[in-house]
Every structure is written in C-alpha cells, then in structure tokens.
Design a protein around this motif. Sequence first.
Motif, short mmCIF file in Angstrom:
data_model
loop_
_atom_site.label_atom_id
_atom_site.label_comp_id
_atom_site.label_asym_id
_atom_site.label_seq_id
_atom_site.Cartn_x
_atom_site.Cartn_y
_atom_site.Cartn_z
N ARG A 102 -5.53 4.73 -46.09
CA ARG A 102 -6.79 4.53 -46.78
C ARG A 102 -7.85 4.10 -45.76
O ARG A 102 -7.57 3.97 -44.57
CB ARG A 102 -6.62 3.50 -47.88
CG ARG A 102 -5.58 3.90 -48.93
CD ARG A 102 -5.49 2.90 -50.04
NE ARG A 102 -6.72 2.90 -50.83
CZ ARG A 102 -7.16 1.84 -51.50
NH1 ARG A 102 -6.50 0.69 -51.46
NH2 ARG A 102 -8.28 1.91 -52.21
N ALA A 103 -9.06 3.84 -46.23
CA ALA A 103 -10.18 3.60 -45.31
C ALA A 103 -10.11 2.24 -44.63
O ALA A 103 -10.56 2.09 -43.49
CB ALA A 103 -11.50 3.74 -46.07
N ASP A 122 -7.68 9.60 -42.59
CA ASP A 122 -8.26 8.72 -43.59
C ASP A 122 -8.43 9.52 -44.88
O ASP A 122 -9.46 10.16 -45.10
CB ASP A 122 -9.60 8.19 -43.07
CG ASP A 122 -10.31 7.26 -44.05
OD1 ASP A 122 -9.84 7.12 -45.19
OD2 ASP A 122 -11.34 6.69 -43.66
N GLU A 124 -8.86 8.52 -47.87
CA GLU A 124 -9.84 7.99 -48.81
C GLU A 124 -11.24 8.47 -48.46
O GLU A 124 -12.01 8.88 -49.34
CB GLU A 124 -9.78 6.46 -48.80
CG GLU A 124 -10.67 5.81 -49.85
CD GLU A 124 -10.49 4.30 -49.91
OE1 GLU A 124 -11.02 3.69 -50.86
OE2 GLU A 124 -9.85 3.74 -49.00
N THR A 125 -11.61 8.42 -47.19
CA THR A 125 -12.94 8.84 -46.77
C THR A 125 -13.06 10.36 -46.71
O THR A 125 -14.06 10.94 -47.17
CB THR A 125 -13.28 8.24 -45.40
OG1 THR A 125 -13.21 6.81 -45.49
CG2 THR A 125 -14.67 8.65 -44.96
N ASP A 126 -12.05 11.02 -46.15
CA ASP A 126 -12.10 12.48 -46.00
C ASP A 126 -11.99 13.20 -47.33
O ASP A 126 -12.53 14.30 -47.49
CB ASP A 126 -10.96 12.96 -45.08
CG ASP A 126 -11.15 12.52 -43.64
OD1 ASP A 126 -12.24 12.03 -43.30
OD2 ASP A 126 -10.20 12.66 -42.85
#
Length: 253
Positions: A102-103, A122, A124-126
Amino acid sequence: MNIWMYSGLVLLTGLSMLVFMVLHPLNRLFKGMSRGESARLAIWLYGKAWMLLIRPFASFTREGLGHIPTGNPAIVVVNHLSFFDTYCMGGLPHSNVVFTVRAWPFRMPWYAPFMRMAGYVDMETDGMEAGLERCKAQLAKGATVLFFPEGHRSRDGQLQRFYSGAFRLSQETGVPITPLCLSGTDRLLPPGTFYMAPARIRMRALPPVRPECFPGESGHIAMRKTVKQLMAAELEIMRESAPGAASEELACS
C-alpha cells in the motif's frame, strides 16, 4: 528486549545504507545486476541481518520453501499479522522478490528510496490495472512477486478478506500462486503497539496452486477462495504446533 531491538534496528538500518552505497555499484559493475536486482538483494540481506539481530528472543522455523522457485517467475501470497512480516521475508530462498504494498510504506523516508529502486509496486497509488501491469513486467524478468492479499494486518490472527490482485495476475499470466503461511509475528509485535515480546515464528510454503485449475471469467475468484481455504486450514495446524498436512500439489478436478 525492546531496548536491544529498537536500538539495534536503528544501527542496522544506518549501517546497511552505508554498505549499500559501496556494494550497489559493485553489484552492477561486476555481477551485471540491474538496479532493481541489486536493491532487492540489499533488502533481502537486511532482512536476514534483522533475523540474526532478533535471534536471542525469537526462533524461526522455515518449511516447504522449495515450493518457491528460484530463477523462474513466481507469485507468492502471505498472510499479514505484523509490521515485521516483511522483515521475515529475509528467510525466503532468494532475493529477487518484488513486494506489492500500500502507499504508506513509501512515506517512510529511510526505506522509500530503496523500495523505489527495488521496483516495489504501490498498488494503492498506481491502482489495480497499472499495478498489475508493473507486476507482469517483473514476472517477465523472472522475478517473484509477493502479495499480502489481506491488504491490512489481521487484528485477531484470523485471515481477513482477500483482495483479487494476485489471483488476477496469476490468471492473466499463467504463473502459479505459492501460498506462504506465517505465524508468530503477531506475538512478536502485535498491531497497534510498539512493545515487542519473545515469539516462535514459523514460515510454511504450500504447494503451488495453478491457474488452469480455475477456468472461466470468474476463475480468479474461485482461485482466491481456494487459496484462502488452504491457508486457513494450514494456519490452524500451525497454531496447534503440528506438522504440515499439505504436501502435494492441488490437482485440477
């Protein structure tokens, strides 16, 4: 124990950064390693050093790790109990492992640069789609991609809901999934606390689960449920301190 471990971890982290600055260019120049492979080797060795640091207070048992191939692409899914679960991955049989996370770990300035160099994903961000494409690129290079499919640390030691990313990746690439069961780290450092306690840590890899056993558009969902059931059953055996029951690869029916 806590004074030893936290002070030792700070010293280990600082020393590892200095050693990396020396070894990284040597790995690339003389061993022909890519930037990511060299960073992943450093992180793996850091995990091994942490396992030695904590050895006076924790025992480690590793079983079935031959199910995780070396030199070929692999997908590993691990249950998540503690912040230190990732450190225990220094016990894996090779270093070429890309973590999906996760981020929030990328917000730790002392780890983030090395995670980026190592090619960690990542999710969560991607986002799911872009994250899976990055995972496919790493598998194409022969790496092992590791998921914590629960996404969060379990608060009660029981498996939580699994996310589908690892199972979609397996279905879309044909790479089997190796379940890895971890116990004892929730005793070492429970979620929500900084107080560490002596623990018996066990890692047990189960035989690979092959995606072709789960055909159809919803195959990844059936695969996800099967892997979760296998891991839940094995974790129950591990909690009872019994020998592993799963020794044969799952046969397609």
